[in-house]
Scaffold this motif. Sequence first.
Motif, PDB file in Angstrom:
ATOM      1  N   TYR A 135     -26.622  18.584 -24.498  1.00  0.00           N
ATOM      2  CA  TYR A 135     -25.435  18.058 -23.852  1.00  0.00           C
ATOM      3  C   TYR A 135     -25.437  16.546 -24.004  1.00  0.00           C
ATOM      4  CZ  TYR A 135     -25.570  22.655 -21.639  1.00  0.00           C
ATOM      5  OH  TYR A 135     -25.614  24.011 -21.410  1.00  0.00           O
ATOM      6  N   ARG A 136     -24.291  15.953 -23.755  1.00  0.00           N
ATOM      7  CA  ARG A 136     -24.223  14.507 -23.786  1.00  0.00           C
ATOM      8  C   ARG A 136     -23.248  14.015 -22.735  1.00  0.00           C
ATOM      9  NH1 ARG A 136     -21.159  13.686 -29.663  1.00  0.00           N
ATOM     10  NH2 ARG A 136     -19.075  14.384 -28.990  1.00  0.00           N
ATOM     11  N   GLN A 137     -23.516  12.804 -22.285  1.00  0.00           N
ATOM     12  CA  GLN A 137     -22.612  12.187 -21.325  1.00  0.00           C
ATOM     13  C   GLN A 137     -22.447  10.716 -21.663  1.00  0.00           C
ATOM     14  OE1 GLN A 137     -23.225  13.037 -17.138  1.00  0.00           O
ATOM     15  NE2 GLN A 137     -21.045  12.626 -16.870  1.00  0.00           N
ATOM     16  N   ALA A 138     -21.205  10.327 -21.889  1.00  0.00           N
ATOM     17  CA  ALA A 138     -20.862   8.937 -22.133  1.00  0.00           C
ATOM     18  C   ALA A 138     -20.347   8.328 -20.831  1.00  0.00           C
ATOM     19  CB  ALA A 138     -19.797   8.846 -23.222  1.00  0.00           C
TER      20      ALA A 138
ATOM     21  N   SER B 143     -22.886  12.081 -40.135  1.00  0.00           N
ATOM     22  CA  SER B 143     -21.517  11.541 -40.066  1.00  0.00           C
ATOM     23  C   SER B 143     -21.183  11.089 -38.652  1.00  0.00           C
ATOM     24  CB  SER B 143     -20.504  12.594 -40.543  1.00  0.00           C
ATOM     25  OG  SER B 143     -20.791  13.009 -41.859  1.00  0.00           O
ATOM     26  N   LEU B 144     -22.077  10.346 -38.058  1.00  0.00           N
ATOM     27  CA  LEU B 144     -21.898   9.932 -36.680  1.00  0.00           C
ATOM     28  C   LEU B 144     -20.703   9.011 -36.525  1.00  0.00           C
ATOM     29  CD1 LEU B 144     -25.636   9.513 -35.737  1.00  0.00           C
ATOM     30  CD2 LEU B 144     -24.002  10.924 -34.491  1.00  0.00           C
ATOM     31  N   LYS B 145     -20.055   9.148 -35.379  1.00  0.00           N
ATOM     32  CA  LYS B 145     -18.869   8.366 -35.048  1.00  0.00           C
ATOM     33  C   LYS B 145     -19.145   7.566 -33.775  1.00  0.00           C
ATOM     34  CE  LYS B 145     -15.949  12.174 -36.692  1.00  0.00           C
ATOM     35  NZ  LYS B 145     -14.863  13.125 -36.315  1.00  0.00           N
ATOM     36  N   PRO B 146     -18.415   6.491 -33.557  1.00  0.00           N
ATOM     37  CA  PRO B 146     -18.603   5.736 -32.309  1.00  0.00           C
ATOM     38  C   PRO B 146     -18.432   6.607 -31.066  1.00  0.00           C
ATOM     39  CG  PRO B 146     -17.372   4.415 -33.865  1.00  0.00           C
ATOM     40  CD  PRO B 146     -17.521   5.779 -34.482  1.00  0.00           C
ATOM     41  N   GLU B 147     -17.563   7.596 -31.142  1.00  0.00           N
ATOM     42  CA  GLU B 147     -17.344   8.475 -29.984  1.00  0.00           C
ATOM     43  C   GLU B 147     -18.507   9.425 -29.724  1.00  0.00           C
ATOM     44  OE1 GLU B 147     -15.273   7.956 -32.594  1.00  0.00           O
ATOM     45  OE2 GLU B 147     -14.183   9.820 -33.108  1.00  0.00           O
ATOM     46  N   ASP B 148     -19.497   9.437 -30.597  1.00  0.00           N
ATOM     47  CA  ASP B 148     -20.715  10.206 -30.344  1.00  0.00           C
ATOM     48  C   ASP B 148     -21.694   9.437 -29.455  1.00  0.00           C
ATOM     49  OD1 ASP B 148     -20.564  11.297 -33.746  1.00  0.00           O
ATOM     50  OD2 ASP B 148     -20.049  12.478 -31.967  1.00  0.00           O
ATOM     51  N   THR B 149     -21.377   8.180 -29.179  1.00  0.00           N
ATOM     52  CA  THR B 149     -22.235   7.373 -28.326  1.00  0.00           C
ATOM     53  C   THR B 149     -22.329   7.980 -26.933  1.00  0.00           C
ATOM     54  OG1 THR B 149     -21.757   5.322 -29.528  1.00  0.00           O
ATOM     55  CG2 THR B 149     -22.511   5.109 -27.242  1.00  0.00           C
ATOM     56  N   ALA B 150     -23.552   8.243 -26.488  1.00  0.00           N
ATOM     57  CA  ALA B 150     -23.781   8.891 -25.194  1.00  0.00           C
ATOM     58  C   ALA B 150     -25.281   9.006 -24.961  1.00  0.00           C
ATOM     59  CB  ALA B 150     -23.164  10.288 -25.173  1.00  0.00           C
ATOM     60  N   VAL B 151     -25.628   9.411 -23.764  1.00  0.00           N
ATOM     61  CA  VAL B 151     -26.985   9.857 -23.492  1.00  0.00           C
ATOM     62  C   VAL B 151     -27.025  11.358 -23.761  1.00  0.00           C
ATOM     63  CG1 VAL B 151     -28.844  10.054 -21.803  1.00  0.00           C
ATOM     64  CG2 VAL B 151     -27.338   8.059 -21.782  1.00  0.00           C
ATOM     65  N   TYR B 152     -27.967  11.765 -24.562  1.00  0.00           N
ATOM     66  CA  TYR B 152     -28.097  13.165 -24.947  1.00  0.00           C
ATOM     67  C   TYR B 152     -29.250  13.800 -24.167  1.00  0.00           C
ATOM     68  CZ  TYR B 152     -24.831  12.597 -28.801  1.00  0.00           C
ATOM     69  OH  TYR B 152     -23.699  12.381 -29.554  1.00  0.00           O
ATOM     70  N   TYR B 153     -28.983  14.980 -23.643  1.00  0.00           N
ATOM     71  CA  TYR B 153     -29.965  15.717 -22.862  1.00  0.00           C
ATOM     72  C   TYR B 153     -30.165  17.104 -23.460  1.00  0.00           C
ATOM     73  CZ  TYR B 153     -28.796  12.311 -19.191  1.00  0.00           C
ATOM     74  OH  TYR B 153     -28.568  11.161 -18.471  1.00  0.00           O
ATOM     75  N   CYS B 154     -31.385  17.593 -23.401  1.00  0.00           N
ATOM     76  CA  CYS B 154     -31.608  18.999 -23.697  1.00  0.00           C
ATOM     77  C   CYS B 154     -31.955  19.707 -22.399  1.00  0.00           C
ATOM     78  CB  CYS B 154     -32.683  19.199 -24.755  1.00  0.00           C
ATOM     79  SG  CYS B 154     -34.348  18.653 -24.332  1.00  0.00           S
ATOM     80  N   SER B 155     -31.671  20.985 -22.368  1.00  0.00           N
ATOM     81  CA  SER B 155     -31.863  21.773 -21.165  1.00  0.00           C
ATOM     82  C   SER B 155     -32.139  23.219 -21.545  1.00  0.00           C
ATOM     83  CB  SER B 155     -30.610  21.710 -20.287  1.00  0.00           C
ATOM     84  OG  SER B 155     -30.709  22.580 -19.181  1.00  0.00           O
ATOM     85  N   THR B 156     -32.820  23.934 -20.652  1.00  0.00           N
ATOM     86  CA  THR B 156     -32.982  25.369 -20.858  1.00  0.00           C
ATOM     87  C   THR B 156     -31.710  26.117 -20.458  1.00  0.00           C
ATOM     88  OG1 THR B 156     -33.990  25.579 -18.672  1.00  0.00           O
ATOM     89  CG2 THR B 156     -35.483  25.306 -20.545  1.00  0.00           C
TER      90      THR B 156
ATOM     91  N   TRP C 241     -34.214  20.050 -17.331  1.00  0.00           N
ATOM     92  CA  TRP C 241     -33.557  19.100 -18.217  1.00  0.00           C
ATOM     93  C   TRP C 241     -34.571  18.062 -18.682  1.00  0.00           C
ATOM     94  CZ3 TRP C 241     -28.103  18.866 -19.204  1.00  0.00           C
ATOM     95  CH2 TRP C 241     -27.377  19.890 -18.569  1.00  0.00           C
ATOM     96  N   GLY C 242     -34.342  17.541 -19.880  1.00  0.00           N
ATOM     97  CA  GLY C 242     -35.147  16.435 -20.336  1.00  0.00           C
ATOM     98  C   GLY C 242     -34.682  15.134 -19.699  1.00  0.00           C
ATOM     99  N   GLN C 243     -35.361  14.071 -20.063  1.00  0.00           N
ATOM    100  CA  GLN C 243     -35.086  12.770 -19.451  1.00  0.00           C
ATOM    101  C   GLN C 243     -33.883  12.065 -20.075  1.00  0.00           C
ATOM    102  OE1 GLN C 243     -37.242  13.307 -21.806  1.00  0.00           O
ATOM    103  NE2 GLN C 243     -37.345  11.502 -23.153  1.00  0.00           N
ATOM    104  N   GLY C 244     -33.416  12.561 -21.195  1.00  0.00           N
ATOM    105  CA  GLY C 244     -32.281  11.958 -21.872  1.00  0.00           C
ATOM    106  C   GLY C 244     -32.709  10.936 -22.909  1.00  0.00           C
ATOM    107  N   THR C 245     -31.925  10.829 -23.971  1.00  0.00           N
ATOM    108  CA  THR C 245     -32.176   9.833 -25.008  1.00  0.00           C
ATOM    109  C   THR C 245     -30.835   9.222 -25.416  1.00  0.00           C
ATOM    110  OG1 THR C 245     -33.270   9.422 -27.132  1.00  0.00           O
ATOM    111  CG2 THR C 245     -32.113  11.523 -26.917  1.00  0.00           C
ATOM    112  N   GLN C 246     -30.811   7.906 -25.519  1.00  0.00           N
ATOM    113  CA  GLN C 246     -29.574   7.191 -25.808  1.00  0.00           C
ATOM    114  C   GLN C 246     -29.281   7.207 -27.298  1.00  0.00           C
ATOM    115  OE1 GLN C 246     -27.328   5.384 -23.603  1.00  0.00           O
ATOM    116  NE2 GLN C 246     -26.096   5.346 -25.491  1.00  0.00           N
ATOM    117  N   VAL C 247     -28.045   7.526 -27.625  1.00  0.00           N
ATOM    118  CA  VAL C 247     -27.540   7.427 -28.995  1.00  0.00           C
ATOM    119  C   VAL C 247     -26.361   6.459 -28.973  1.00  0.00           C
ATOM    120  CG1 VAL C 247     -26.382   8.642 -30.875  1.00  0.00           C
ATOM    121  CG2 VAL C 247     -28.305   9.721 -29.691  1.00  0.00           C
ATOM    122  N   THR C 248     -26.446   5.438 -29.792  1.00  0.00           N
ATOM    123  CA  THR C 248     -25.385   4.433 -29.864  1.00  0.00           C
ATOM    124  C   THR C 248     -24.917   4.322 -31.303  1.00  0.00           C
ATOM    125  OG1 THR C 248     -26.357   3.202 -28.023  1.00  0.00           O
ATOM    126  CG2 THR C 248     -24.759   2.044 -29.404  1.00  0.00           C
TER     127      THR C 248
END
Length: 121
Positions: A35-38, A82-95, A111-118
């Motif tokens: 999942y991701r959240q911007a 093919s990353l886009k600026p709108e893909d910028t978010a914190v990405y989380y993995c979860s069971t 849930w994981g701790q999250g990783t930032q993608v910019t």
Amino acid sequence: QVQLVESGGGAVQAGGSLRLSCTASGSTDPGIGWYRQAPGSACEFVASIDFAGGIEYGDSVKGRFTISRDNAKNTVYLQMNSLKPEDTAVYYCSTDRLFMGISCPPSFGVWGQGTQVTVSS
């Protein structure tokens, strides 16, 4: 108890690629959802994979992102091309592969701790 650790985030220019990893400990066969959240946006489903290899993608990433797993390493990967600026978010993995809440991560579940993608334009 299952624990998830994400890695692989970072900063990249539009059109570039990144690969995220989600490694699970304490369980040998969790299904995983990404999942991701911007900022200012709701939590968005990105992709999921179950132990048998069944895969789902969110509409906004179909054709660009690929989810895969290495069962021997208890690791799920999210290859993002093919990353886009709108893909910028914190990405989380979860069971949880079916989470539909507004904000992630929630106070429940694994849930994981999250990783930032910019992604810059």
